[in-house]
Design a protein around this motif. Structure first.
Motif, short mmCIF file in Angstrom:
data_model
loop_
_atom_site.label_atom_id
_atom_site.label_comp_id
_atom_site.label_asym_id
_atom_site.label_seq_id
_atom_site.Cartn_x
_atom_site.Cartn_y
_atom_site.Cartn_z
N ARG A 43 -11.24 -0.91 11.04
CA ARG A 43 -10.04 -0.09 11.16
C ARG A 43 -10.15 0.83 12.36
N ASN B 297 0.79 -1.23 0.00
CA ASN B 297 0.00 0.00 0.00
C ASN B 297 0.83 1.30 0.00
N ASP C 254 -8.02 -5.08 -1.85
CA ASP C 254 -8.54 -3.74 -1.59
C ASP C 254 -9.45 -3.27 -2.73
MO MO Z 1 -6.16 -0.23 1.33
#
Ligand code: MO
Ligand code: MGD
Ligand code: MGD
Length: 705
Positions: A569, A91, A122
């Motif tokens: 998250r 990422n 993702d």
């Molecule tokens: Mo991501």
């Protein structure tokens, strides 16, 4: 993308604040910004190349390290063919313009088809939808959050993530403004998240069923004559096919499978159609599930048929000063889908990459094309890819692993050579990717705060050094010299070129003279001009998606597991790699399993006790956190933890290791359409941890530390 104001005293970072004058972030920062100081000063952060030896890790000089790395890669490709060397891009590649540009150069030179990245864990489905509907995988629609009257958020928690494929610093303020102007925020999520708590309407959906929900909403729009594509009709194809698709999924038929009453689905559709402007926005909870591709398509389709694509308050496209989407064909980033299928599992390529869910297969399965060496660039797949334990073991068996990474972590501990970058404050920054995804067109260039130390190298310099050496070893001095010229130009001047060539013909000099950034204003309509499809047509019903509906239809009646796992998250975290900052990890344990009180009661589980979460892939033990936020039958665990493994050098992280959810997420669960990992709705069992827990078998892992 948040504008930062740093105070430097005696060559040290004093404090870090939000820049009030930044036109996009207007003073907002999240806790990660302050952690830049910790990253910069972290004694565990590697400053020089490391080589694995029988006596442990040994530092070595850059030339020696680059020579050795290039030689090993060259030798592997010579002996086993070019595809025997794999690359995984993580990422942070998208957060550094130098790394982004020169990783493309390195991959071109390596010329291996064994390419992997975090994309397939993702946003791949969103890119697929853009490719098939708009003809350009990088032309991603962004919700116009600042002007919309109704925002429908599915599978995203921007209050924690700050927005994703939606660069919107200060999203809380923006959503509050939406409420204050009388607008609606509808959140569809199996967990009543921080974002859901701000919503006017909350829909506790059953995980993995969003495609059905979206089709039911479309069904109602068509059935009740509420579609109004407006000017889009002039350049759209496939409206009839889309209507036929939606006809198969009336609300009454999918209510059970989605866990949402038919009346509520109808009310949602009517509200969406009635709003002066509305936008549907889906993210990780949508893209990383078994029907992620369908979800990404249907979100765009809903925006389009309700007349909300490419108009103020709807889903819009940016016009960034350095336009990666516009330059995509030139840079070889045009995209492509299913032109080839992977060797072991037959999964489709996307943009020239294989899904990372099949990386372990390609390493372990013998035969021509087997992967023998791996280069990880800013990635930690042992924690971030599904089937993490298996991948962990697979990496230990490779002939050669090269890691470009500032840390010795769960992945780089398998490396034979680790080549670290400089600190984020020692490089300049222009955001090529996140300007492309921003809710407002702005541009900002940030010079490095500190000069690059003599003993350090930028990632792009490392990649250029490797690429040049590979070409020389292949007897291609001309190519090597051409790369040398590119290196003398450097990434920032390349960005300067992109800015000049871009739609705003911006000079780098002018940008440098505007340290707070330049504001180009709100997003503007741009279709059909920006479409890259044949005849610049908007494709509302690409065949690949329509053909996938049979598979979805079967899910309506499929047996449903009693307990499924989803992810989450946290604001003070970033995937797997900010857990070595004391200020970010302090406080109550965050790697906990959230479970509804009634589900806990049925199992006689108490808040705070250790539980075992298991699946066909593996098991972890974590503390239980009983929470009425959860939908019944759904449990939630964050990813990026599991720092207890030997051989790492992350002292703070190891003191609060947590466990890796990807030891439980099964790599066999992917979106069959496009191979993206299906993290969401993983079937699991949860039980109390009884006696002392068995220790994971680490004997197969030779670690020098
Ligand atoms: Mo991501
Ligand atoms: N179960 C589950 N799994 C998930 C997700 C989920 O929601 N649930 N989310 C997925 C998503 S969205 C993503 S993006 C992936 C992320 O997957 P990865 O990119 O594989 O993982 P990260 O944790 O971001 O690891 C980044 C690595 O880059 C290193 N690094 C940081 N900055 C730099 C730099 O400037 N240069 C170099 N060379 N290295 C650097 C860090 O030390 C770390 O090792 O995880 C995915 N995995
Ligand atoms: N602080 C912080 N910020 C980050 C990151 C981070 O780790 N920490 N990671 C960055 C990265 S790489 C990314 S990609 C973005 C991601 O940004 P977001 O997509 O906003 O990320 P999440 O917070 O994981 O939100 C996903 C939501 O989907 C829900 N969900 C799970 N399964 C389903 C489902 O089947 N249907 C529906 N409707 N919902 C579901 C989850 O409960 C969760 O609330 O965040 C970025 N920003």
């Amino acid at each position: 993308m948040c504008g930062l104001a740093l105070r430097v005293e005696d060559g040290r970072v004093g404090d870090i604040r939000g820049d009030e004058l930044d036109p996009l972030s207007r003073g907002h920062v999240c806790p990660k910004a302050v952690a830049l100081k910790d990253l910069h000063e972290d004694p565990d952060r590697l400053r020089r190349p490391l080589r694995r030896t029988a006596q442990g890790w040994q530092e070595l000089g850059w030339d020696e390290a680059l020579d050795e790395a290039a030689e090993r890669l060259h030798a592997t490709q010579n002996a086993h063919g070019r595809h025997a060397v794999a690359v995984y891009l993580g990422n942070p590649v998208v957060h550094d313009h130098g790394l982004l540009l020169f990783s493309q150069v390195f991959e071109r030179v390596l010329n291996s088809r064994s390419r992997f990245s975090a994309t397939s864990t993702d946003q791949l489905p969103h890119m697929l939808a853009s490719l098939l509907m708009f003809g350009n995988q990088l032309l991603l629609p962004v919700p116009d959050v600042d002007r919309t009257d109704l925002m429908l958020v599915l599978g995203a928690n921007p209050l924690a993530s700050n927005g994703s494929l939606m660069t919107a610093p200060g999203i809380e303020r923006r959503l509050r403004a939406l409420r204050e102007r009388g607008g609606n925020l509808v959140v569809v999520d199996p967990r009543r998240t921080e974002t859901a708590r701000m919503a006017t309407h909350y829909v506790p959906v059953r995980p993995g069923s969003d495609a059905l929900l979206l089709l039911a909403v479309l069904h109602v729009l068509f059935e009740e004559g509420l579609t109004k594509p407006g000017r889009l009709a002039g350049f759209s194809d496939g409206l009839r096919e889309l209507r036929a698709a939606a006809a198969r999924f009336p609300p009454e038929r999918v209510a059970d499978a989605t866990g949402v009453a038919a009346d509520d689905l109808r009310a949602l559709a009517r509200a969406f159609a009635a709003a002066p402007s509305a936008v549907a926005y889906g993210r990780v909870g949508l893209s990383t599930q078994e029907f992620g591709g369908l979800c990404a398509w249907l979100v765009n389709a809903l925006n389009a048929v309700s007349g909300n694509l490419d108009r103020a308050g709807g889903a819009m496209f940016t016009r960034p000063a350095a336009d990666l989407a516009g330059l995509a064909p030139l840079l070889g980033l045009r995209g492509g889908f299913a032109r080839r299928h992977s060797r072991v599992r037959g999964l489709p390529e996307f943009g020239g990459e294989w899904p990372v869910a099949t990386l372990a297969d390609e390493i372990e399965h013998p035969g021509p094309g087997q992967i023998r060496a791996l280069v990880t660039i800013a990635g930690n797949p042992v924690l971030s890819a599904p089937g993490g334990r298996r991948l962990d073991r697979a990496l230990a068996g490779l002939d050669f692993v090269l890691a470009l990474d500032p840390y010795l972590n769960e992945t780089s501990r398998h490396a034979h050579l680790v080549l670290p970058p400089v600190s984020p404050l020692e490089r300049d920054h222009y955001d090529l990717v996140f300007h492309l995804l921003a809710v407002r067109d702005t541009a900002r260039y940030s010079p490095a705060v500190f000069p690059r130390p003599a003993e350090g190298r930028h990632d792009w310099e490392t990649l250029l050094g490797l690429a040049t050496r590979l070409l020389r070893r292949r007897g291609r001095p001309w190519g090597a010299r051409a790369l040398g010229a590119l290196g003398r130009l450097g990434p920032t001047r390349l960005v300067g070129l992109m800015l000049r060539l871009g739609p705003r013909h911006l000079g780098l000099g002018r940008l440098r003279r505007a340290p707070h950034g330049i504001d180009f204003g709100p997003l503007e309509p741009c279709l059909p001009r920006r479409l890259s499809t044949e005849g610049r047509r908007l494709r509302l019903a690409p065949q690949a998606f329509v053909s996938d509906l049979d598979r979805l239809e079967k899910a309506i009646v499929a047996a449903r597991p009693a307990t499924v796992l989803v992810g989450r998250r946290d604001l003070r975290s970033n995937n797997s790699w900010l857990h070595n900052s004391e200020r970010l990890v302090k406080g109550p344990e965050r790697c906990t399993l959230l479970m509804h009180p009634a589900d806990a009661g049925e199992r006689r589980l108490r808040d705070g006790q250790r539980v075992r979460v298991s699946s066909v892939a593996g098991a972890v033990e974590v503390p239980l956190q009983v929470s009425a936020e959860m939908r019944r039958g759904v449990v939630s665990l964050p990813h990026g933890w599991g720092h207890e493994r030997p051989g790492t050098r992350l002292r703070v992280a190891a003191s609060r290791p947590g466990a890796s959810v990807n030891d439980v997420n099964d790599e066999e669960r992917v979106d069959a359409l496009c191979g993206t990992a299906a993290f969401s709705a993983q079937p699991v069992e949860v039980s109390a941890v009884e006696a002392a827990s068995p220790v994971e078998d680490e004997s197969r892992l030779e670690s020098p530390v």
